[in-house]
Design a protein around this motif. Structure first.
Motif, mmCIF file in Angstrom:
data_model
loop_
_atom_site.group_PDB
_atom_site.id
_atom_site.type_symbol
_atom_site.label_atom_id
_atom_site.label_comp_id
_atom_site.label_asym_id
_atom_site.label_seq_id
_atom_site.Cartn_x
_atom_site.Cartn_y
_atom_site.Cartn_z
ATOM 1 N N SER A 1 50.606 75.265 66.999
ATOM 2 C CA SER A 1 51.905 75.721 67.487
ATOM 3 C C SER A 1 52.080 77.171 67.063
ATOM 4 N N LEU A 2 51.688 78.079 67.960
ATOM 5 C CA LEU A 2 51.725 79.505 67.627
ATOM 6 C C LEU A 2 53.081 80.097 68.004
ATOM 7 N N PRO A 3 53.628 80.967 67.131
ATOM 8 C CA PRO A 3 53.001 81.642 65.987
ATOM 9 C C PRO A 3 53.228 80.965 64.645
ATOM 10 N N GLN A 4 53.546 79.663 64.611
ATOM 11 C CA GLN A 4 53.956 79.048 63.355
ATOM 12 C C GLN A 4 52.853 78.316 62.614
ATOM 13 N N LYS A 5 52.071 77.480 63.315
ATOM 14 C CA LYS A 5 51.199 76.565 62.576
ATOM 15 C C LYS A 5 49.882 76.315 63.295
ATOM 16 N N LEU B 1 45.626 63.164 56.475
ATOM 17 C CA LEU B 1 45.271 64.360 55.724
ATOM 18 C C LEU B 1 45.280 65.552 56.679
ATOM 19 N N TYR B 2 45.998 66.610 56.285
ATOM 20 C CA TYR B 2 46.070 67.832 57.088
ATOM 21 C C TYR B 2 45.476 69.002 56.301
ATOM 22 N N PHE B 3 44.649 69.808 56.964
ATOM 23 C CA PHE B 3 44.259 71.122 56.453
ATOM 24 C C PHE B 3 44.938 72.137 57.366
ATOM 25 N N LYS B 4 45.828 72.956 56.809
ATOM 26 C CA LYS B 4 46.690 73.742 57.690
ATOM 27 C C LYS B 4 47.004 75.117 57.143
ATOM 28 N N ALA B 5 47.447 75.967 58.073
ATOM 29 C CA ALA B 5 48.052 77.258 57.754
ATOM 30 C C ALA B 5 49.391 77.296 58.483
ATOM 31 N N GLU B 6 50.461 77.575 57.748
ATOM 32 C CA GLU B 6 51.805 77.510 58.336
ATOM 33 C C GLU B 6 52.644 78.682 57.843
ATOM 34 N N ALA B 7 53.252 79.384 58.788
ATOM 35 C CA ALA B 7 54.081 80.545 58.456
ATOM 36 C C ALA B 7 55.507 80.108 58.166
ATOM 37 N N MET B 8 56.172 80.839 57.298
ATOM 38 C CA MET B 8 57.572 80.580 56.991
ATOM 39 C C MET B 8 58.264 81.886 56.644
ATOM 40 N N SER B 9 59.594 81.903 56.820
ATOM 41 C CA SER B 9 60.376 83.105 56.536
ATOM 42 C C SER B 9 61.706 82.703 55.926
ATOM 43 N N PHE C 1 61.989 88.643 70.057
ATOM 44 C CA PHE C 1 61.585 87.651 71.049
ATOM 45 C C PHE C 1 60.061 87.504 70.978
ATOM 46 N N MET C 2 59.594 86.256 71.039
ATOM 47 C CA MET C 2 58.154 85.997 70.956
ATOM 48 C C MET C 2 57.779 84.849 71.877
ATOM 49 N N PRO C 3 56.551 84.864 72.406
ATOM 50 C CA PRO C 3 56.072 83.708 73.162
ATOM 51 C C PRO C 3 55.706 82.566 72.216
ATOM 52 N N VAL C 4 55.754 81.358 72.716
ATOM 53 C CA VAL C 4 55.362 80.174 71.958
ATOM 54 C C VAL C 4 54.269 79.443 72.732
ATOM 55 N N LEU C 5 53.167 79.128 72.064
ATOM 56 C CA LEU C 5 52.058 78.396 72.668
ATOM 57 C C LEU C 5 51.758 77.165 71.829
ATOM 58 N N LEU C 6 51.542 76.046 72.495
ATOM 59 C CA LEU C 6 51.314 74.789 71.783
ATOM 60 C C LEU C 6 50.129 74.052 72.392
ATOM 61 N N MET C 7 49.301 73.479 71.514
ATOM 62 C CA MET C 7 48.246 72.582 71.961
ATOM 63 C C MET C 7 47.984 71.526 70.898
ATOM 64 N N ASN C 8 48.042 70.260 71.306
ATOM 65 C CA ASN C 8 47.633 69.144 70.470
ATOM 66 C C ASN C 8 46.431 68.483 71.132
ATOM 67 N N TYR C 9 45.383 68.255 70.344
ATOM 68 C CA TYR C 9 44.170 67.687 70.926
ATOM 69 C C TYR C 9 43.536 66.728 69.930
ATOM 70 N N ASN C 10 43.208 65.519 70.395
ATOM 71 C CA ASN C 10 42.530 64.521 69.576
ATOM 72 C C ASN C 10 41.038 64.517 69.886
ATOM 73 N N PHE C 11 40.211 64.808 68.872
ATOM 74 C CA PHE C 11 38.770 64.722 69.042
ATOM 75 C C PHE C 11 38.322 63.263 69.113
ATOM 76 N N SER C 12 39.029 62.412 68.360
ATOM 77 C CA SER C 12 38.725 60.991 68.315
ATOM 78 C C SER C 12 39.985 60.263 67.878
ATOM 79 N N LYS C 13 39.868 58.974 67.616
ATOM 80 C CA LYS C 13 41.018 58.203 67.139
ATOM 81 C C LYS C 13 41.426 58.614 65.730
ATOM 82 N N ARG C 14 40.544 59.318 65.025
ATOM 83 C CA ARG C 14 40.810 59.623 63.624
ATOM 84 C C ARG C 14 40.977 61.101 63.322
ATOM 85 N N SER C 15 40.806 61.987 64.300
ATOM 86 C CA SER C 15 40.925 63.412 63.994
ATOM 87 C C SER C 15 41.446 64.173 65.194
#
Length: 304
Positions: free
Chosen positions: A204-208, A221-229, A185-199
């Motif tokens: 989405s923890l603990p996944q991405k 264009l995405y620069f990301k770190a994403e976990a998988m199993s 069992f794990m907690p899930v935390l999510l935040m989406n935030y727009n700095f501007s119209k273009r970024s």
């Protein structure tokens, strides 16, 4: 797997001609990647090195998998939406070399995963939602195991989402997993935030964790770190069986291109870092991290 296969076929037959209708108020921020109705993805992770038994010789392999998923409507109400997502994955270690495959324990593997998601989105008001998802699957070496011997795995997730403004969305919840008779069992935390119209950022923890740049209205264009199993049930005899598991994080760049209102594609390239790998007792991973490449083609949901 037969029960899941029958479920998938039945859902496809019933809803093949149905349209996936979006709710009037739905989660997500402007600029995020579009929803995907049908997904076909091919991944290759080349130059993985393994050794068999006490041999000093090592051999190179490519981890390769093909994944397919489609979302189908179950119930489309004004405040509650229920959709089902049957999915199928095939995976292999492709041997590069001449002669006999030295990893005999892996040579006859036919790794398959057949599963389904059942997602519910309930609208609380114009800016908040409860999202739940039930995932069930069977993952095994189908060459050696009958369907009735493969255990079912389940994952349940519940998430509360709140849109704070047109630029910010947050959420919190919990995920529980039953995998081969073990529970986490794990907690899930999510935040989406727009700095501007273009970024913006999509977390989405603990996944991405991802930073997004909207080059144009159809290019992201995405620069990301994403976990998988990945986990598969391998049975060697009536008294000898074990799950084969690996947990990894992909670091890299994703380019998302929408060709039309209905179709698009994603290309990913980067580095896959292995965190843990459980293999048969006589197989040893010498190099289990390295480059990874993914090509994905998707169809967006139609609207009525």
């Amino acid at each position: 797997m037969k029960l899941l296969a029958v479920t998938v076929i039945g859902l496809v037959y019933i809803f093949a001609t149905a349209s996936v209708q979006a709710q009037e108020y739905k989660p997500g921020l402007p600029g995020m990647a579009p929803a995907k109705w049908i997904t076909l993805k091919h991944t290759q992770a080349p130059d993985r090195i393994f050794r068999a038994g006490n041999s000093s010789k090592t051999k190179n392999y490519t981890q390769e998998d093909i994944y397919f998923k489609v979302w189908l409507p179950v119930y489309m109400g004004s405040r509650v939406t229920v959709i089902a997502g049957p999915q199928y994955r095939t995976e292999q270690l492709a041997f590069h070399g001449t002669g006999e495959n030295p990893l005999r324990a892996l040579a006859n593997w036919n790794l398959r995963s057949l599963g389904i998601d059942l997602k519910t989105i309930a609208v609380l008001d114009t800016s908040s939602w409860i999202v739940t998802n039930l995932h069930a699957n069977q993952c095994s070496n189908l060459n050696a195991i009958g369907d009735n011997r493969v255990p079912y795995n389940f994952t349940v997730c519940a998430l509360y989402l709140k849109r704070k403004s047109l630029r910010k969305e947050v959420g919190a919840g919990v995920v529980g997993n039953r995998l081969f008779n073990s529970y986490t069992f794990m907690p899930v935390l999510l935040m989406n935030y727009n700095f501007s119209k273009r970024s913006g950022v999509e977390i989405s923890l603990p996944q991405k964790v991802a930073w997004r740049n909207n080059i144009t209205s159809t290019d992201i264009l995405y620069f990301k770190a994403e976990a998988m199993s990945r986990s598969y049930y391998i049975r060697y005899s009536d008294s000898d069986s074990s799950p084969i598991r690996r947990t990894e994080i992909d670091f890299g760049v994703t380019y998302n291109k929408q060709f039309s209102k209905m179709m698009g594609a994603e290309v990913f390239g980067g580095y896959r870092q292995n965190l843990s790998c459980t293999l048969p007792s006589d197989i040893y991973a010498i190099k289990n991290s390295g480059a990874v490449f993914t090509l994905e083609v998707y169809v967006r949901p139609p609207h009525i």
